[in-house]
Design an enzyme around this catalytic site. Structure first.
Site: not given
Length: 353
Positions: A246, A291
């Site tokens: 990611s 996140k």
């Protein structure tokens, strides 16, 4: 009353002691791709053999902390997690598929991380017009197979039994010329020594004893060959204890910033996430809700969000954090230009729909 009280106490004790098959995710640390990995001062991204330029501000990649494969939370812990905004509770098998050990999961994450770095470099250099070539590498190593501990993900395969390798399909062709139990000699450049132009001194020979493939009467060594890229100069991305694909977008942005005289952030604190392919296309990731919290806690004002993650991220966006929808590396670079110019109203925003 006494019986009811005792029953309630028993139920409470059971809920504390009862283990349930869930995994918990929480905001992890963030790393400025323009800065240092740790207190040692070692850069997250180092480039040699090409001119680089000073940078300011932040381009932070974000991470998620995940409980281990063997960890089993109590029912109470899971119920508390469901009530908290900074904890995500998911079924255990969503993170650790049935039968997968924690070691196997870590190996998979490490391989995905290495692959994302390679794609990030390719996307960044292609964006800037540098030539990008191809090479055959060990893409992954089968846990418990003959090559485990001998070959590693990212090793460059130069030759097999002395035959030069220029295509991934050649590796299987050379290996299957052997019978199970025979040795195959790989000439490799170990991933740790792999640079823009490795010399013969960087090469080493590794002997692997073949075994019988589980689905056919043929020899195998337990690796998956793949194709990686070669670059006109050396780019090192070094982070410990980080895995998964990611961080690709943020690595690409960090590389572009270091290779161009324009200060991409204009001193602003930008964070983000997203996979990236060789062409610069940005893809979705997991754990987006954790996140965005990690980014805001670190001080970010802007957060690059893959468009496919926008709906989920928008549901619980921390106060003071602006979500910017991105689909490509080029789009992210244009958004940084708008941030530098103070044109926040023109930024592509995420919505809940």
């Amino acid at each position: 009353m006494l019986a009811a009280t005792l029953l309630l106490i028993a139920l409470l004790c059971a809920s504390v002691l009862m283990k349930v098959p869930y995994t918990q995710l929480s905001p992890g640390p963030t790393y400025n791709t323009l800065g240092a990995q740790d207190k040692s001062g070692t850069p997250v991204i180092s480039i040699s053999g090409q001119q680089t330029y000073p940078t300011t501000g932040h381009l932070n990649m974000t991470t998620v902390q995940v409980t281990g494969a063997t960890y089993q939370p109590s029912l109470v812990s899971v119920l508390v997690g469901w009530l908290r905004d900074d904890v995500l509770v998911v079924p255990h098998d969503n993170i650790y598929p049935q039968g997968q050990t924690e070691q196997q999961s870590e190996q998979q994450n490490a391989e995905e991380f290495a692959s994302s770095q390679d794609s990030a470099k390719a996307a960044a250099l292609t964006q800037l017009g540098y030539p990008v070539g191809n090479e055959v590498i060990v893409s992954s190593v089968v846990a418990g197979g003959p090559s485990e501990g001998r070959l590693h993900a990212g090793d460059r395969i130069v030759a097999v039994d002395g035959t030069a390798i220029t295509d991934a399909a050649q590796v299987a062709k050379q290996v299957t010329q052997h019978k199970p139990g025979e040795n195959v000699v790989f000439t490799i450049v170990p991933h740790a020594k792999d640079g823009a132009n490795p010399s013969a001194a960087d090469q080493s020979q590794v002997t692997v004893t073949t075994t019988k493939a589980p689905d056919a009467d043929r020899a195998m060594v337990g690796i998956l060959p793949g194709v990686a890229h070669t670059y006109p100069f050396k780019i090192d991305i070094g982070l410990q204890d980080v895995g998964g694909p990611s961080a690709g977008l943020m690595f690409s942005l960090g590389i572009v910033d270091k290779l161009t005289p324009t200060d991409l952030t204009g001193g602003q604190f930008v964070a983000g996430t997203g996979t990236i392919d060789d062409s610069g296309k940005v893809g979705p990731i997991g754990g987006i809700s954790m996140k965005v919290i990690a980014a805001r806690d670190a001080g970010a004002r802007y957060f690059f969000t893959p468009s496919d993650n926008c709906a989920e991220a928008s549901k619980n966006t921390p106060s003071g954090l602006r979500l910017i929808k991105v689909d490509t590396l080029d789009g992210a670079l244009k958004a940084l230009g708008q941030i530098r110019a103070g044109q926040d109203a023109a930024l592509p925003s995420c919505t809940t729909s």
